[in-house]
Scaffold this motif. Sequence first.
Motif, short mmCIF file in Angstrom:
data_model
loop_
_atom_site.label_atom_id
_atom_site.label_comp_id
_atom_site.label_asym_id
_atom_site.label_seq_id
_atom_site.Cartn_x
_atom_site.Cartn_y
_atom_site.Cartn_z
N PRO A 1 8.93 24.10 1.75
CA PRO A 1 8.83 24.44 3.17
C PRO A 1 10.21 24.57 3.79
N VAL A 2 10.32 25.38 4.82
CA VAL A 2 11.58 25.54 5.54
C VAL A 2 11.87 24.24 6.29
N ALA A 3 13.03 23.63 6.01
CA ALA A 3 13.33 22.32 6.59
C ALA A 3 14.70 22.29 7.29
N GLY A 4 15.40 23.42 7.34
CA GLY A 4 16.66 23.46 8.08
C GLY A 4 17.77 22.65 7.45
N LEU A 5 17.85 22.67 6.13
CA LEU A 5 18.91 21.93 5.43
C LEU A 5 19.95 22.90 4.87
N PRO A 6 21.23 22.62 5.05
CA PRO A 6 22.27 23.51 4.50
C PRO A 6 22.42 23.33 3.00
N LEU A 7 22.96 24.36 2.35
CA LEU A 7 23.28 24.28 0.93
C LEU A 7 24.65 23.62 0.79
N GLY B 1 14.90 26.27 -2.71
CA GLY B 1 13.45 26.38 -2.80
C GLY B 1 12.83 27.04 -1.59
N MET B 2 13.36 26.75 -0.40
CA MET B 2 12.75 27.34 0.80
C MET B 2 13.04 28.85 0.88
N PHE C 1 22.53 15.20 -3.03
CA PHE C 1 22.92 16.56 -3.41
C PHE C 1 21.79 17.29 -4.15
N ALA C 2 21.12 16.57 -5.06
CA ALA C 2 20.09 17.22 -5.87
C ALA C 2 18.92 17.67 -5.00
N PHE C 3 18.43 16.77 -4.15
CA PHE C 3 17.27 17.14 -3.33
C PHE C 3 17.63 18.20 -2.30
N GLN C 4 18.77 18.05 -1.64
CA GLN C 4 19.12 19.01 -0.60
C GLN C 4 19.35 20.40 -1.19
N SER C 5 19.96 20.47 -2.36
CA SER C 5 20.16 21.77 -3.01
C SER C 5 18.83 22.38 -3.41
N PHE C 6 17.93 21.56 -3.99
CA PHE C 6 16.62 22.06 -4.40
C PHE C 6 15.82 22.53 -3.20
N PHE D 1 5.34 24.21 8.04
CA PHE D 1 4.51 23.69 6.95
C PHE D 1 3.24 24.52 6.79
N ALA D 2 2.71 25.01 7.90
CA ALA D 2 1.54 25.87 7.82
C ALA D 2 1.86 27.15 7.08
N ALA D 3 3.03 27.72 7.36
CA ALA D 3 3.44 28.96 6.69
C ALA D 3 3.70 28.71 5.20
N PHE D 4 4.21 27.52 4.87
CA PHE D 4 4.43 27.19 3.45
C PHE D 4 3.11 27.08 2.71
N ALA D 5 2.12 26.45 3.36
CA ALA D 5 0.82 26.28 2.73
C ALA D 5 0.09 27.62 2.60
N ASN D 6 0.34 28.53 3.53
CA ASN D 6 -0.31 29.84 3.51
C ASN D 6 0.73 30.91 3.80
#
Length: 399
Positions: free
Chosen positions: A362-368, A355-356, A346-351, A243-248
């Motif tokens: 932010p990087v959240a470790g979710l598969p496409l 998006g990451m 599906f919509a949120f996980q794909s986005f 999250f820190a890397a996403f913010a900066n």
Amino acid sequence: MTGANGFSVSGYGPERAGWTRLFARDSLARRLDWPILFAAIALSFIGAALVYSATRNRTELNQGDPYYFLFRHLLNTGIGFALMIGTVWLGHRTLRTAVPILYGLSVFLVLLVLTPLGATVNGAHAWIIVGGGFSLQPSEFVKITIILGMAMLLAARVDAGDKAIPDHRTVLQSLGLAVVPILVVLLMPDLGSVMVMVIIVLGVLLASGASNRWIFGLIGAGALGAIAVWQLKILDEYQINRFAAFANPKLDPAGVGYNTNQARIAIGSGGLFGTGLGKGSQTTGQFVPEQQTDFVFTVAGEELGFLGAGLILLLLGVVLWRACRIARETTELYGTIVAAGIIAWFAFQSFENVGMTLGIMPVAGLPLPFVSYGGSSMFAVWVAIGLLQSIRVQRPMSA
């Protein structure tokens, strides 16, 4: 004689009942939503090509076999497809009666992760090693049981004609059902899965017709919960760093920001048509970590270009479009809620996944969905397709 999905198969012996249901005039095949099925299959096979390209030179991962991950991805797809067929065959209404068992089993499995049987993979303590090189991520199946469980509670009295919308007590009960596994998954901690589950809960409540006070209340509670999680330091250090890397984005580009920076370089280097499958310098040079799983979209961006990456997004859009149509056409609230929960998932996980890789999430470790390598994820999304197909085939023919 009537099958689990309600199709009449009278005049045929028991041994032919299933096949008759598949091919008769009023048949399962005629009622299936073929666009969503073809889109899901296409995504899975595109994923197979991307997974192969990302892993064929990774000798430290593929045990010296360049086709290792390709075969396993195709095997996972085949098993997932079989689970989809089984889900359609049973029907979402039959599964509705089995929700207590499915819910109890899913909670039991996520609790097992917190025991010595749990294993850490890529920094997330969210797995159970089952042997033979296979592992299980129970949180993927919790997404399904949350959808089914909440739908069962919220729709029970409405579908029976006793209520127009779920009352406050029913909504509270459904939230209690969802909170238990969400808290267990948070303790792992698997923040990405928790984010998806929270979005699922909001989608389910919106579809149920519950009072908007519940929606706004949950959003507020979620904000307070996020603050509490941060203050209590429930998250691991690597998650905080993400999250820190996403913010900066300029923060530690060789460390916590490395994944995102390399992902953007890979996607940007693909141009309009891409470098060609297997010819991407970022992919073959192994500059982007976890390209077969969380960052598989970077392979598409680099090697298939804007057009190939756009095709993946288009196919995901077809899945969501057809799922929305299924949710709209069903005449029962239970089916509408189940479909809405899957759409939100599906919509949120794909986005989040796409998006990451672009640096906008932010990087959240979710598969496409359908594309990334991973058995548990593949099985879960194909079961979800089976639920959508079941909702469609059980609607009135006039719908």
